[in-house]
Design a protein around this motif. Structure first.
Motif, PDB file in Angstrom:
ATOM      1  N   VAL A  80       1.179  -1.007  -0.061  1.00  0.00           N
ATOM      2  CA  VAL A  80       0.073   0.167  -0.154  1.00  0.00           C
ATOM      3  C   VAL A  80       1.130   1.488   0.198  1.00  0.00           C
ATOM      4  O   VAL A  80       1.053   2.145  -0.987  1.00  0.00           O
ATOM      5  N   GLU A  81       2.297   1.008   0.536  1.00  0.00           N
ATOM      6  CA  GLU A  81       2.602   2.131   0.912  1.00  0.00           C
ATOM      7  C   GLU A  81       3.110   2.825  -0.433  1.00  0.00           C
ATOM      8  O   GLU A  81       3.777   3.141  -0.971  1.00  0.00           O
ATOM      9  N   GLU A  82       4.088   1.670  -0.960  1.00  0.00           N
ATOM     10  CA  GLU A  82       4.426   1.743  -2.531  1.00  0.00           C
ATOM     11  C   GLU A  82       3.908   1.861  -3.371  1.00  0.00           C
ATOM     12  O   GLU A  82       4.450   3.239  -4.425  1.00  0.00           O
ATOM     13  N   ALA A  83       2.603   1.573  -3.417  1.00  0.00           N
ATOM     14  CA  ALA A  83       1.663   2.330  -4.403  1.00  0.00           C
ATOM     15  C   ALA A  83       0.656   3.436  -4.233  1.00  0.00           C
ATOM     16  O   ALA A  83       0.090   3.904  -5.357  1.00  0.00           O
ATOM     17  N   GLY A  84       1.429   3.989  -2.769  1.00  0.00           N
ATOM     18  CA  GLY A  84       1.253   5.990  -2.840  1.00  0.00           C
ATOM     19  C   GLY A  84      -0.323   4.971  -2.777  1.00  0.00           C
ATOM     20  O   GLY A  84      -1.669   6.560  -2.596  1.00  0.00           O
ATOM     21  N   LEU A  85      -0.954   4.541  -1.768  1.00  0.00           N
ATOM     22  CA  LEU A  85      -2.788   4.563  -1.679  1.00  0.00           C
ATOM     23  C   LEU A  85      -3.044   4.592  -0.017  1.00  0.00           C
ATOM     24  O   LEU A  85      -3.930   4.905   0.774  1.00  0.00           O
ATOM     25  N   VAL A  86      -1.665   5.519   0.419  1.00  0.00           N
ATOM     26  CA  VAL A  86      -1.766   5.024   2.215  1.00  0.00           C
ATOM     27  C   VAL A  86      -3.191   5.887   2.758  1.00  0.00           C
ATOM     28  O   VAL A  86      -4.218   5.898   3.085  1.00  0.00           O
ATOM     29  N   ASP A  87      -2.431   7.258   2.406  1.00  0.00           N
ATOM     30  CA  ASP A  87      -3.772   8.727   1.964  1.00  0.00           C
ATOM     31  C   ASP A  87      -5.241   8.202   1.362  1.00  0.00           C
ATOM     32  O   ASP A  87      -5.987   8.218   2.373  1.00  0.00           O
ATOM     33  N   THR A  88      -5.043   7.621   0.477  1.00  0.00           N
ATOM     34  CA  THR A  88      -6.454   7.402  -0.219  1.00  0.00           C
ATOM     35  C   THR A  88      -7.278   6.304   0.918  1.00  0.00           C
ATOM     36  O   THR A  88      -8.666   6.966   1.139  1.00  0.00           O
ATOM     37  N   LEU A  89      -6.782   5.454   0.481  1.00  0.00           N
ATOM     38  CA  LEU A  89      -7.240   4.305   1.922  1.00  0.00           C
ATOM     39  C   LEU A  89      -7.787   4.993   3.548  1.00  0.00           C
ATOM     40  O   LEU A  89      -8.882   4.971   3.906  1.00  0.00           O
ATOM     41  N   ASN A  90      -6.957   5.363   3.977  1.00  0.00           N
ATOM     42  CA  ASN A  90      -6.900   6.237   5.568  1.00  0.00           C
ATOM     43  C   ASN A  90      -8.483   7.305   5.433  1.00  0.00           C
ATOM     44  O   ASN A  90      -9.150   7.458   6.633  1.00  0.00           O
ATOM     45  N   ASN A  91      -7.981   8.060   4.051  1.00  0.00           N
ATOM     46  CA  ASN A  91      -8.843   9.091   4.471  1.00  0.00           C
ATOM     47  C   ASN A  91     -10.923   9.256   3.740  1.00  0.00           C
ATOM     48  O   ASN A  91     -11.026   9.518   3.733  1.00  0.00           O
ATOM     49  N   ALA A  92     -10.368   7.508   3.105  1.00  0.00           N
ATOM     50  CA  ALA A  92     -11.921   7.001   2.709  1.00  0.00           C
ATOM     51  C   ALA A  92     -13.106   6.569   3.571  1.00  0.00           C
ATOM     52  O   ALA A  92     -11.932   6.269   4.544  1.00  0.00           O
ATOM     53  N   GLU A  93     -14.573   6.834   3.682  1.00  0.00           N
ATOM     54  CA  GLU A  93     -15.034   6.036   3.815  1.00  0.00           C
ATOM     55  C   GLU A  93     -15.839   5.351   3.715  1.00  0.00           C
ATOM     56  O   GLU A  93     -16.441   4.624   2.637  1.00  0.00           O
ATOM     57  N   ASP A  94     -15.362   4.200   5.171  1.00  0.00           N
ATOM     58  CA  ASP A  94     -16.742   3.405   4.749  1.00  0.00           C
ATOM     59  C   ASP A  94     -17.392   2.351   3.826  1.00  0.00           C
ATOM     60  O   ASP A  94     -17.297   1.566   2.627  1.00  0.00           O
ATOM     61  N   ILE A  95     -15.611   1.607   3.465  1.00  0.00           N
ATOM     62  CA  ILE A  95     -15.371   0.879   2.990  1.00  0.00           C
ATOM     63  C   ILE A  95     -14.573  -0.861   3.306  1.00  0.00           C
ATOM     64  O   ILE A  95     -14.689  -0.643   4.436  1.00  0.00           O
ATOM     65  N   THR A  96     -14.350  -1.351   2.751  1.00  0.00           N
ATOM     66  CA  THR A  96     -14.186  -2.461   2.647  1.00  0.00           C
ATOM     67  C   THR A  96     -13.520  -2.784   2.187  1.00  0.00           C
ATOM     68  O   THR A  96     -12.636  -2.500   0.517  1.00  0.00           O
ATOM     69  N   VAL A  97     -12.191  -3.574   2.728  1.00  0.00           N
ATOM     70  CA  VAL A  97     -11.000  -4.618   2.559  1.00  0.00           C
ATOM     71  C   VAL A  97     -11.005  -5.444   2.595  1.00  0.00           C
ATOM     72  O   VAL A  97     -10.936  -5.988   3.882  1.00  0.00           O
ATOM     73  N   PHE A  98     -10.530  -6.399   1.693  1.00  0.00           N
ATOM     74  CA  PHE A  98     -10.301  -7.857   1.976  1.00  0.00           C
ATOM     75  C   PHE A  98      -8.696  -7.910   1.655  1.00  0.00           C
ATOM     76  O   PHE A  98      -7.964  -7.749   0.685  1.00  0.00           O
ATOM     77  N   ALA A  99      -8.093  -8.043   2.829  1.00  0.00           N
ATOM     78  CA  ALA A  99      -6.554  -8.159   3.393  1.00  0.00           C
ATOM     79  C   ALA A  99      -6.160  -9.442   3.186  1.00  0.00           C
ATOM     80  O   ALA A  99      -6.337 -10.112   3.865  1.00  0.00           O
ATOM     81  N   LEU A 113       6.165 -11.245  -6.850  1.00  0.00           N
ATOM     82  CA  LEU A 113       5.931 -10.313  -6.302  1.00  0.00           C
ATOM     83  C   LEU A 113       6.819  -9.017  -6.975  1.00  0.00           C
ATOM     84  O   LEU A 113       6.188  -8.328  -6.315  1.00  0.00           O
ATOM     85  N   ASP A 114       7.556  -9.335  -6.461  1.00  0.00           N
ATOM     86  CA  ASP A 114       8.990  -8.431  -7.374  1.00  0.00           C
ATOM     87  C   ASP A 114       8.608  -7.595  -7.692  1.00  0.00           C
ATOM     88  O   ASP A 114       8.347  -6.476  -7.883  1.00  0.00           O
ATOM     89  N   LYS A 115       8.066  -8.135  -8.954  1.00  0.00           N
ATOM     90  CA  LYS A 115       7.589  -7.710 -10.412  1.00  0.00           C
ATOM     91  C   LYS A 115       6.378  -7.064 -10.284  1.00  0.00           C
ATOM     92  O   LYS A 115       6.151  -5.382 -10.207  1.00  0.00           O
ATOM     93  N   ILE A 116       5.846  -8.024  -9.410  1.00  0.00           N
ATOM     94  CA  ILE A 116       4.448  -7.011  -8.709  1.00  0.00           C
ATOM     95  C   ILE A 116       4.646  -5.427  -8.534  1.00  0.00           C
ATOM     96  O   ILE A 116       4.914  -4.073  -8.203  1.00  0.00           O
ATOM     97  N   LEU A 117       5.626  -5.954  -7.025  1.00  0.00           N
ATOM     98  CA  LEU A 117       5.834  -4.525  -6.415  1.00  0.00           C
ATOM     99  C   LEU A 117       6.050  -2.898  -6.430  1.00  0.00           C
ATOM    100  O   LEU A 117       6.423  -2.543  -7.015  1.00  0.00           O
TER     101      LEU A 117
END
Length: 194
Positions: A80-99, A113-117
């Motif tokens: 999530v940090e590598e993708a730059g999505l921390v703020d997006t997820l932290n500021n969203a409202e009423d979401i569900t994360v299949f983690a 996995l390394d290729k994806i990351l």
């Protein structure tokens, strides 16, 4: 005692009798509502019982922060940090994360996995495929279909405390509440169709 005084006393007693059952009924409804969202699944036993990563501690944190503080989700938090999505997820409202748990990511060969990351677009698509823009709890899981932030749809099926996502991943610990999201821990990384 006068007749007027007896009538007032009877009226006060009758009113009190009415208020007690009403207040008990209201209290019972509140207590029941809290019990519906309890975490479920065999994987919940592996969560810390207190402190960082426990169900109690993540309830007060936004979802990306909660993931970064959970030992079971360190790979997801890094992604999530590598993708730059921390703020997006932290500021969203009423979401569900299949983690996906760390074990889920370990099922992917390291080179893949390394290729994806290392591919921000592919990583963002993969991660947003795990996020639904609504609160999905156990009541919606038996036969669900949900649009993800990535744009594709995921499906859920099952009953009791045994649920599948896309017929491939099992929910190992579900209905974990964070400050802004419901988290369903899954044992397999979901792959978007497109």
């Amino acid at each position: 005692m006068t007749t007027t005084h007896r009538c007032k006393s009877a009226a006060v007693a009758a009113a009190g009798a009415l208020f007690i059952p009403l207040s008990l009924t209201a209290f019972a409804a509140v207590a029941h509502a809290g019990a519906v969202g309890e975490p479920f699944g065999p994987g919940c036993a592996s969560l810390p019982t207190s402190g960082e990563g426990s169900a109690a501690s993540i309830a007060d944190e936004p979802v990306a922060t909660a993931a970064s503080n959970s030992p079971e989700l360190s790979t997801l938090a890094r992604a999530v940090e590598e993708a730059g999505l921390v703020d997006t997820l932290n500021n969203a409202e009423d979401i569900t994360v299949f983690a996906p748990t760390n074990d889920a990511f370990e099922k992917i060969p390291k080179s893949d996995l390394d290729k994806i990351l290392n591919d921000k677009k592919q990583l963002t698509d993969l991660l947003t495929y795990h996020v639904v823009e609504q609160d999905v709890t156990v009541g919606e899981l038996p036969d669900g279909a949900f649009k993800t932030l990535q744009g594709d749809e995921i499906t859920t099926s099952g009953s009791g405390d045994a649920f599948k996502v896309n017929d491939s991943a099992s929910i190992v610990c579900g209905d974990l509440a964070t400050e802004n999201a419901t988290v369903q821990l899954i044992d397999t990384v979901l792959m978007p169709k497109s």
